[in-house]
Design a protein around this motif. Structure first.
Motif, PDB file in Angstrom:
ATOM      1  N   LEU A 189      -7.916   4.044 -17.438  1.00 23.12           N
ATOM      2  CA  LEU A 189      -8.306   5.092 -16.483  1.00 23.12           C
ATOM      3  C   LEU A 189      -9.186   4.557 -15.347  1.00 23.12           C
ATOM      4  O   LEU A 189      -9.466   5.261 -14.389  1.00 23.12           O
ATOM      5  CB  LEU A 189      -9.087   6.200 -17.205  1.00 23.12           C
ATOM      6  CG  LEU A 189      -8.366   6.970 -18.301  1.00 23.12           C
ATOM      7  CD1 LEU A 189      -9.325   7.970 -18.942  1.00 23.12           C
ATOM      8  CD2 LEU A 189      -7.169   7.712 -17.742  1.00 23.12           C
ATOM      9  N   PHE A 220     -12.654  13.199 -13.147  1.00 23.63           N
ATOM     10  CA  PHE A 220     -12.457  11.960 -13.910  1.00 23.63           C
ATOM     11  C   PHE A 220     -12.861  12.175 -15.375  1.00 23.63           C
ATOM     12  O   PHE A 220     -12.151  11.792 -16.297  1.00 23.63           O
ATOM     13  CB  PHE A 220     -13.265  10.831 -13.265  1.00 23.63           C
ATOM     14  CG  PHE A 220     -13.135   9.523 -13.973  1.00 23.63           C
ATOM     15  CD1 PHE A 220     -11.926   8.835 -13.966  1.00 23.63           C
ATOM     16  CD2 PHE A 220     -14.212   8.966 -14.658  1.00 23.63           C
ATOM     17  CE1 PHE A 220     -11.794   7.619 -14.622  1.00 23.63           C
ATOM     18  CE2 PHE A 220     -14.091   7.749 -15.319  1.00 23.63           C
ATOM     19  CZ  PHE A 220     -12.880   7.077 -15.303  1.00 23.63           C
ATOM     20  N   LYS A 222     -12.914  14.901 -16.973  1.00 20.86           N
ATOM     21  CA  LYS A 222     -11.922  15.781 -17.619  1.00 20.86           C
ATOM     22  C   LYS A 222     -10.679  14.992 -18.016  1.00 20.86           C
ATOM     23  O   LYS A 222     -10.027  15.309 -19.009  1.00 20.86           O
ATOM     24  CB  LYS A 222     -11.552  16.925 -16.681  1.00 20.86           C
ATOM     25  CG  LYS A 222     -12.622  17.994 -16.670  1.00 20.86           C
ATOM     26  CD  LYS A 222     -12.215  19.175 -15.846  1.00 20.86           C
ATOM     27  CE  LYS A 222     -13.299  20.241 -15.900  1.00 20.86           C
ATOM     28  NZ  LYS A 222     -13.299  21.101 -14.725  1.00 20.86           N
ATOM     29  N   ARG A 223     -10.354  13.962 -17.226  1.00 17.51           N
ATOM     30  CA  ARG A 223      -9.200  13.129 -17.595  1.00 17.51           C
ATOM     31  C   ARG A 223      -9.479  12.406 -18.904  1.00 17.51           C
ATOM     32  O   ARG A 223      -8.586  12.214 -19.725  1.00 17.51           O
ATOM     33  CB  ARG A 223      -8.908  12.120 -16.485  1.00 17.51           C
ATOM     34  CG  ARG A 223      -8.129  12.747 -15.343  1.00 17.51           C
ATOM     35  CD  ARG A 223      -7.834  11.750 -14.249  1.00 17.51           C
ATOM     36  NE  ARG A 223      -6.998  10.662 -14.687  1.00 17.51           N
ATOM     37  CZ  ARG A 223      -6.955   9.469 -14.071  1.00 17.51           C
ATOM     38  NH1 ARG A 223      -7.721   9.242 -13.027  1.00 17.51           N
ATOM     39  NH2 ARG A 223      -6.153   8.529 -14.502  1.00 17.51           N
ATOM     40  N   SER A 226      -9.013  14.943 -21.549  1.00 20.91           N
ATOM     41  CA  SER A 226      -7.613  15.322 -21.802  1.00 20.91           C
ATOM     42  C   SER A 226      -6.826  14.176 -22.417  1.00 20.91           C
ATOM     43  O   SER A 226      -5.843  14.406 -23.113  1.00 20.91           O
ATOM     44  CB  SER A 226      -6.932  15.883 -20.548  1.00 20.91           C
ATOM     45  OG  SER A 226      -7.117  15.028 -19.479  1.00 20.91           O
ATOM     46  N   MET A 227      -7.293  12.938 -22.214  1.00 18.45           N
ATOM     47  CA  MET A 227      -6.641  11.812 -22.895  1.00 18.45           C
ATOM     48  C   MET A 227      -6.764  11.980 -24.418  1.00 18.45           C
ATOM     49  O   MET A 227      -5.939  11.499 -25.179  1.00 18.45           O
ATOM     50  CB  MET A 227      -7.292  10.518 -22.402  1.00 18.45           C
ATOM     51  CG  MET A 227      -7.580   9.464 -23.423  1.00 18.45           C
ATOM     52  SD  MET A 227      -8.759   8.264 -22.726  1.00 18.45           S
ATOM     53  CE  MET A 227      -9.814   8.015 -24.148  1.00 18.45           C
TER      54      MET A 227
END
Ligand code: C2E
Ligand code: CA
Ligand code: CA
Length: 559
Positions: A189, A220, A222-223, A226-227
């Motif tokens: 990421l 970022f 939140k990514r 969510s990963m």
């Protein structure tokens, strides 16, 4: 020299190996390269000979010449680990010739001269990521870099949930395997120049200067969350993992790496208390508000003295009698540097610093002055309520102080109330009932503030000497639309009235809310709809109007 022989001379303890073609374009790199040399090094991107004129990287012309002439060169070069930390690298290079005596390969063995140091103190052995020490180093450099001058540095502190708990069921090193997978996912990421470090067992941190705003940092984060919606696999098992993320953003004037990391970690702890898979910010505004808080705390004593801290009054409207029947004193601080400071900020500071005592005394004295003004304006039967913090209530000399004030500030026989939050009443206070009774004996009414936020049982309240229950704003706002709220409100009102306790509804903001509440009889309302908090003279004006227009409520609407 034969290339076979070269391969044998390399072992993992020797550092990294690079093989290039005759143009010095890299053909292969040993796995240990990334750990030793850093991941984002230019070495990976360019043929080595294009770097030979650079003064900070790799071969000098002389070195290259020597290598080609004698077939071997040994020396030290300076290089930047992950483009940020300057270290020196010991290089042994061989030119490998074919049977026609043409150079076919170059083989280079690289060793950090301070490699042992780097490994034991700066690299995490499991994930091969930089560790906390290294991160702090990088962070310090970043905070003093030019980029920081223009924008800010984001630090994300990520803690995964307890992975070791899987070990008992699934095998002893499941947690290690999951941590490696998590570190790989996090790596994927990252943006250019972002640094990922393993800063604790299940903790990672990311330093980035790529975000323009708080919002983009949040996206970022939140990514990352969510990963985790996807499971992780360690054959044959599948695992779902949650995380908490704390973020601190540093502005140009924040240069303390340790504090930034600590702030992000503390923020993450706060998130954990609320449950997993959450994100919270301590932004640079809050960061500087930390400094601001320190200043405010220092300024508090003088501010209480010199009148920067003063009190406003919020009227309480009695539906039954169609008039204002009382007001609550609310503290305000007009700070010469920071402007209006919210009580939400300075009351906790006053509580922490012990200044809440003097502030409360000032409120009680202020109330006595207001009683005099009310009398002068011929406004009778009017109550004033002062907020009492837990620390004040529990102070050993509280009752004595109040006695003193009553007698010396002409408060005897006045309708003074103390507001004590429901939360305070549920704390384990010695002799609580006795304390409340002593207050009552002085003719001071007791109000339960913010009722409904602490889930006190009715039974509990029935056993306390209480005069008024202030139903918290959360039960009031939207009561016109929310039937469940209405039901709860009704239940609280019924219970209070059964116990002979009066009710004030807090935070009434709209005509619709007011209309619903009015249907429950014997309720007083306090909220922006009837009266915003006002300075004493403005309240008196409003009350005078009120006296003259008792029949017409509509003239009272909103200030
Ligand atoms: P609180 O005691 O619950 O005071 C009510 C708060 O709700 C006040 O905020 C008031 O301005 C606000 N409010 C009143 N009506 C409405 C409405 O219709 N809508 C909305 N949204 N808000 C409304 P404020 O003045 O900012 O005070 C915040 C808190 O600070 C108070 O909450 C109280 O806990 C504390 N506080 C204020 N003054 C004092 C003080 O002199 N001593 C102590 N110990 N605490 C104080
Ligand atoms: Ca209050
Ligand atoms: Ca309240």
């Amino acid at each position: 020299m034969q290339s076979d022989a070269l391969c044998f001379t390399h072992d993992s303890n020797m550092g990294s190996m690079i093989v290039t073609d005759d143009q010095m374009t890299i053909i292969s790199i040993s796995d240990s390269f990334k750990t030793d040399i850093g991941e984002t090094n230019e070495l990976l991107l360019k043929p080595l000979n294009t770097l030979c004129t650079s003064d900070k990287h790799f071969f000098t012309q002389e070195a290259l010449f020597e290598l080609q002439r004698s077939g071997m060169w040994q020396g030290t070069i300076e290089h930047y680990y992950n483009n940020s930390e300057k270290t020196s690298l010991q290089v042994t290079a061989y030119a490998v010739r074919n049977s026609l005596n043409e150079i076919e390969f170059y083989t280079l063995f690289l060793n950090h001269t301070d490699k042992r140091l780097l490994h034991t103190t700066q690299i995490d052995s499991l994930t091969k990521l930089p560790n906390r020490t290294y991160l702090l180093d990088v962070l310090e450099k970043r905070l003093s870099s030019a980029k920081q001058e223009r924008g800010f540095t984001s630090l994300l502190f990520i803690e995964f949930d307890d992975l070791a708990r899987f070990n008992e069921t699934f095998g002893f090193d499941i947690d290690d395997q999951l941590i490696v997978q998590l570190s790989e996912k996090l790596k994927s990421l990252l943006g250019a120049d972002d640094v990922l470090a393993r800063v604790g067992n299940e903790q990672f941190a990311i330093v980035s200067q790529n975000f323009e705003s708080e919002e983009s940092t949040e996206i970022f984060a939140k990514r990352i969350i969510s990963m985790l919606y996807e499971p992780f696999f360690v054959d044959p098992n599948m695992f779902y993992i949650s995380a908490s993320i704390g973020i601190s953003l540093s502005s140009a004037d924040e240069r303390d790496a340790y504090r930034l990391l600590k702030t992000a970690e503390n923020t993450m702890r706060r998130v954990q208390k609320d449950g997993k898979n959450h994100i919270a910010f301590t932004q640079y505004k809050a960061q500087s508000s930390l400094q601001k808080s320190m200043h405010l705390m220092e300024d508090l004593p003088a501010a209480i003295e010199n009148g920067e801290i003063y009190f406003v009054y919020q009227g309480q409207y009695d539906h039954e009698r169609e008039r204002f029947s009382g007001a609550e004193l609310l503290a305000r601080w007009r700070h010469p540097k920071y402007g209006e400071v919210s009580p939400g900020l300075f009351i906790p500071l006053a509580e922490q610093s012990g200044m809440i005592g003097p502030l409360t005394i000032k409120a009680i004295i202020e109330a006595s002055k207001m009683f005099a003004k009310l009398e002068e304006a011929n406004i009778k039967d009017f109550s004033l309520s002062v907020n009492i913090s837990p620390a004040v209530l529990m102070a050993s000399d509280f009752i004595e102080t109040v006695q003193f004030l009553r007698h010396n500030y002409d408060l005897v026989g006045k309708k003074l109330n103390f507001e004590i939050t429901e939360e305070t009443l549920t704390q384990n206070i010695d002799n609580l009932v006795q304390l409340l009774e002593q207050i009552r004996e002085m003719g001071i009414g007791i109000e339960v503030d913010d009722y409904g936020t602490g889930y006190t049982s009715l039974q509990y309240l029935a056993n306390l000497p209480i005069d008024i229950l202030k139903i918290d704003r959360s039960f009031v706002s939207g009561i016109d639309r929310d039937l469940k709220k209405r039901g709860l409100f009704q239940a609280i009102v019924n219970m209070s009235h059964a116990l002979d306790i009066d009710v004030i509804a807090e935070g009434v903001e709209t005509a619709l809310e007011d209309a619903i509440i009015k249907k429950f009889n014997f309720i007083t309302v306090q909220g922006y709809f009837y009266c915003k908090p006002k300075e004493s003279n403005n309240l008196l004006e409003k009350l005078k109007d009120n006296n003259e227009n008792t029949a017409c409520v509509w003239t009272l609407l909103r200030a």
